[in-house]
Design a protein around this motif. Structure first.
Motif, PDB file in Angstrom:
ATOM      1  N   THR A  25       0.828  -1.207   0.000  1.00  0.00           N
ATOM      2  CA  THR A  25       0.000   0.000   0.000  1.00  0.00           C
ATOM      3  C   THR A  25       0.860   1.253   0.000  1.00  0.00           C
ATOM      4  N   VAL A  26       0.247   2.351  -0.429  1.00  0.00           N
ATOM      5  CA  VAL A  26       0.956   3.631  -0.476  1.00  0.00           C
ATOM      6  C   VAL A  26       1.274   4.118   0.931  1.00  0.00           C
ATOM      7  N   GLN A  27       0.318   4.018   1.832  1.00  0.00           N
ATOM      8  CA  GLN A  27       0.538   4.474   3.191  1.00  0.00           C
ATOM      9  C   GLN A  27       1.739   3.787   3.829  1.00  0.00           C
ATOM     10  N   ALA A  28       1.857   2.482   3.666  1.00  0.00           N
ATOM     11  CA  ALA A  28       2.980   1.746   4.255  1.00  0.00           C
ATOM     12  C   ALA A  28       4.311   2.205   3.670  1.00  0.00           C
ATOM     13  N   GLU A  29       4.346   2.464   2.368  1.00  0.00           N
ATOM     14  CA  GLU A  29       5.583   2.933   1.737  1.00  0.00           C
ATOM     15  C   GLU A  29       6.020   4.284   2.315  1.00  0.00           C
ATOM     16  N   VAL A  30       5.075   5.199   2.444  1.00  0.00           N
ATOM     17  CA  VAL A  30       5.426   6.541   2.931  1.00  0.00           C
ATOM     18  C   VAL A  30       5.787   6.490   4.410  1.00  0.00           C
ATOM     19  N   GLU A  31       5.058   5.713   5.196  1.00  0.00           N
ATOM     20  CA  GLU A  31       5.388   5.586   6.614  1.00  0.00           C
ATOM     21  C   GLU A  31       6.786   5.009   6.818  1.00  0.00           C
ATOM     22  N   ASN A  32       7.135   4.017   6.041  1.00  0.00           N
ATOM     23  CA  ASN A  32       8.465   3.420   6.163  1.00  0.00           C
ATOM     24  C   ASN A  32       9.555   4.431   5.818  1.00  0.00           C
ATOM     25  N   ALA A  33       9.311   5.238   4.786  1.00  0.00           N
ATOM     26  CA  ALA A  33      10.292   6.253   4.400  1.00  0.00           C
ATOM     27  C   ALA A  33      10.424   7.325   5.483  1.00  0.00           C
ATOM     28  N   LEU A  34       9.304   7.745   6.060  1.00  0.00           N
ATOM     29  CA  LEU A  34       9.341   8.720   7.141  1.00  0.00           C
ATOM     30  C   LEU A  34      10.083   8.170   8.357  1.00  0.00           C
ATOM     31  N   CYS A  35       9.829   6.931   8.674  1.00  0.00           N
ATOM     32  CA  CYS A  35      10.501   6.286   9.803  1.00  0.00           C
ATOM     33  C   CYS A  35      12.016   6.263   9.601  1.00  0.00           C
ATOM     34  N   THR A  36      12.441   6.007   8.373  1.00  0.00           N
ATOM     35  CA  THR A  36      13.875   5.988   8.064  1.00  0.00           C
ATOM     36  C   THR A  36      14.506   7.357   8.295  1.00  0.00           C
ATOM     37  N   LEU A  37      13.827   8.413   7.864  1.00  0.00           N
ATOM     38  CA  LEU A  37      14.381   9.763   8.002  1.00  0.00           C
ATOM     39  C   LEU A  37      14.300  10.293   9.427  1.00  0.00           C
ATOM     40  N   LEU A  38      13.170  10.056  10.089  1.00  0.00           N
ATOM     41  CA  LEU A  38      12.948  10.629  11.417  1.00  0.00           C
ATOM     42  C   LEU A  38      13.451   9.724  12.533  1.00  0.00           C
ATOM     43  N   ARG A  39      13.786   8.492  12.187  1.00  0.00           N
ATOM     44  CA  ARG A  39      14.328   7.522  13.151  1.00  0.00           C
ATOM     45  C   ARG A  39      13.361   7.237  14.300  1.00  0.00           C
ATOM     46  N   CYS A  40      12.086   7.165  13.957  1.00  0.00           N
ATOM     47  CA  CYS A  40      11.062   6.811  14.938  1.00  0.00           C
ATOM     48  C   CYS A  40       9.826   6.352  14.180  1.00  0.00           C
ATOM     49  N   PRO A  41       8.965   5.576  14.824  1.00  0.00           N
ATOM     50  CA  PRO A  41       7.731   5.151  14.147  1.00  0.00           C
ATOM     51  C   PRO A  41       6.860   6.359  13.825  1.00  0.00           C
ATOM     52  N   VAL A  42       6.177   6.314  12.670  1.00  0.00           N
ATOM     53  CA  VAL A  42       5.313   7.405  12.236  1.00  0.00           C
ATOM     54  C   VAL A  42       3.939   6.843  11.891  1.00  0.00           C
ATOM     55  N   ASP A  43       2.910   7.445  12.468  1.00  0.00           N
ATOM     56  CA  ASP A  43       1.529   7.067  12.151  1.00  0.00           C
ATOM     57  C   ASP A  43       0.974   8.129  11.212  1.00  0.00           C
ATOM     58  N   LEU A  44       0.867   7.798   9.946  1.00  0.00           N
ATOM     59  CA  LEU A  44       0.442   8.743   8.921  1.00  0.00           C
ATOM     60  C   LEU A  44      -1.066   8.634   8.724  1.00  0.00           C
ATOM     61  N   VAL A  45      -1.761   9.760   8.757  1.00  0.00           N
ATOM     62  CA  VAL A  45      -3.214   9.794   8.586  1.00  0.00           C
ATOM     63  C   VAL A  45      -3.524  10.397   7.225  1.00  0.00           C
ATOM     64  N   CYS A  76      11.713  16.947   1.926  1.00  0.00           N
ATOM     65  CA  CYS A  76      10.954  16.363   0.815  1.00  0.00           C
ATOM     66  C   CYS A  76      11.900  15.724  -0.202  1.00  0.00           C
ATOM     67  N   HIS A  77      13.005  16.398  -0.473  1.00  0.00           N
ATOM     68  CA  HIS A  77      13.982  15.854  -1.428  1.00  0.00           C
ATOM     69  C   HIS A  77      14.520  14.516  -0.918  1.00  0.00           C
ATOM     70  N   ALA A  78      14.840  14.458   0.366  1.00  0.00           N
ATOM     71  CA  ALA A  78      15.357  13.203   0.940  1.00  0.00           C
ATOM     72  C   ALA A  78      14.289  12.120   0.937  1.00  0.00           C
ATOM     73  N   LEU A  79      13.049  12.511   1.249  1.00  0.00           N
ATOM     74  CA  LEU A  79      11.954  11.543   1.272  1.00  0.00           C
ATOM     75  C   LEU A  79      11.706  10.980  -0.119  1.00  0.00           C
ATOM     76  N   ASN A  80      11.726  11.834  -1.128  1.00  0.00           N
ATOM     77  CA  ASN A  80      11.544  11.371  -2.502  1.00  0.00           C
ATOM     78  C   ASN A  80      12.679  10.447  -2.932  1.00  0.00           C
ATOM     79  N   GLY A  81      13.867  10.649  -2.374  1.00  0.00           N
ATOM     80  CA  GLY A  81      14.999   9.783  -2.705  1.00  0.00           C
ATOM     81  C   GLY A  81      14.833   8.375  -2.177  1.00  0.00           C
ATOM     82  N   ILE A  82      14.049   8.230  -1.121  1.00  0.00           N
ATOM     83  CA  ILE A  82      13.809   6.905  -0.527  1.00  0.00           C
ATOM     84  C   ILE A  82      12.620   6.210  -1.177  1.00  0.00           C
ATOM     85  N   LEU A  83      11.601   6.994  -1.493  1.00  0.00           N
ATOM     86  CA  LEU A  83      10.357   6.425  -2.028  1.00  0.00           C
ATOM     87  C   LEU A  83      10.538   5.899  -3.449  1.00  0.00           C
TER      88      LEU A  83
END
Length: 261
Positions: A25-45, A76-83
């Motif tokens: 799913t899209v949500q799981a992909e973005v959450e995983n990328a956010l978690c990688t950058l922020l170094r913590c679990p992220v609950d995306l709504v 955003c640039h870093a997040l797009n690099g992961i996604l």
């Protein structure tokens, strides 16, 4: 602190937006990328569900983070690099804590694309329907939707929607070369509603139904009397409206001609 993400995605290889066990799913992909950058679990709504294979041009989501993101553009640039290439982040903005990507929304716009000729380059983005159609009948069918309030006939069976009342502000068909586009804006949408509407209007356009028969299907408030759902690949969640001071989402700028809402 609360942050809003604006993004777009090609839904071809995803089982929709919402995170699901054992599904891509899209949500799981973005959450995983956010978690990688922020170094913590992220609950995306997210602003709402999209079905398997459905795309989004201007989608919004929010998340809470106990820290400051000093440079949203670099983030955003870093997040797009992961996604993966099928998901693109448009922007990141800090918002008030009362902003909610789903419940703060005041309107949503969907578009549905039909390719009138076989086109391998449009195949993931448009329903390729080459049989005889009458554009004037499509336009007449769309006009009825602005006069309709209850869309129970176009809601997926078994959905727990609470109410099937929707306020449609615009519904129209346009032609751009070999692509026919249906655009609809409303305060809310039911599950599978747009695809069911398109499938029913195609019944009128190809001559299987009269316009009066379509009106009967609307008034019946019975999904079994409406037409089949159109294929998912032609459907895009185009934009989401929010109250002041929050801007509406804007579609990704680099799109093929005919796809912009």
């Amino acid at each position: 602190m609360r942050y809003r993400l604006d993004l777009g995605y090609l839904g071809t290889n995803y089982h929709g937006w919402q995170r699901q066990p054992n599904a891509h799913t899209v949500q799981a992909e973005v959450e995983n990328a956010l978690c990688t950058l922020l170094r913590c679990p992220v609950d995306l709504v997210g602003a709402g569900r999209t079905d398997t294979g459905v795309h989004a041009l201007g989608y919004a989501a929010h998340f809470d983070y106990n820290g400051a993101i000093d440079s949203p553009a670099k983030f955003c640039h870093a997040l797009n690099g992961i996604l993966p290439g099928s998901i693109a982040i448009h922007s990141l903005t800090e918002v008030d804590g009362d902003f909610h990507a789903r419940f703060s929304a005041t309107s949503r716009q969907y578009i549905y694309l039909i390719s009138r000729e076989k086109n391998p380059f449009l195949a993931p983005l448009a329903y390729q329907y080459t049989a005889a159609l009458d554009f004037a009948k499509l336009e007449a069918s769309a006009c009825l939707l602005e006069e309709t309030s209850d869309f129970a006939s176009f809601c997926k069976a078994g959905s727990d929607q609470g109410t099937t009342i929707c306020r449609v502000t615009t519904a129209r068909w346009t032609q751009e070369g070999g692509v026919w586009k249906f655009s609809i804006t409303a305060d809310r949408f039911l599950r599978n509603m747009v695809r069911a509407l398109v499938g029913s209007m195609l019944q009128v356009s190809c001559g299987h139904w009269s316009l009066a028969r379509f009106k009967q299907a609307i008034d019946a408030q019975d999904r079994s009397l409406a037409g089949p759902s159109a294929e998912p690949q032609g459907l895009f969640l185009a934009s989401i409206g929010y109250p002041h001071p929050y801007p509406s989402t804007t579609p990704y700028p680099a799109l093929p001609t005919g796809i912009q809402p």
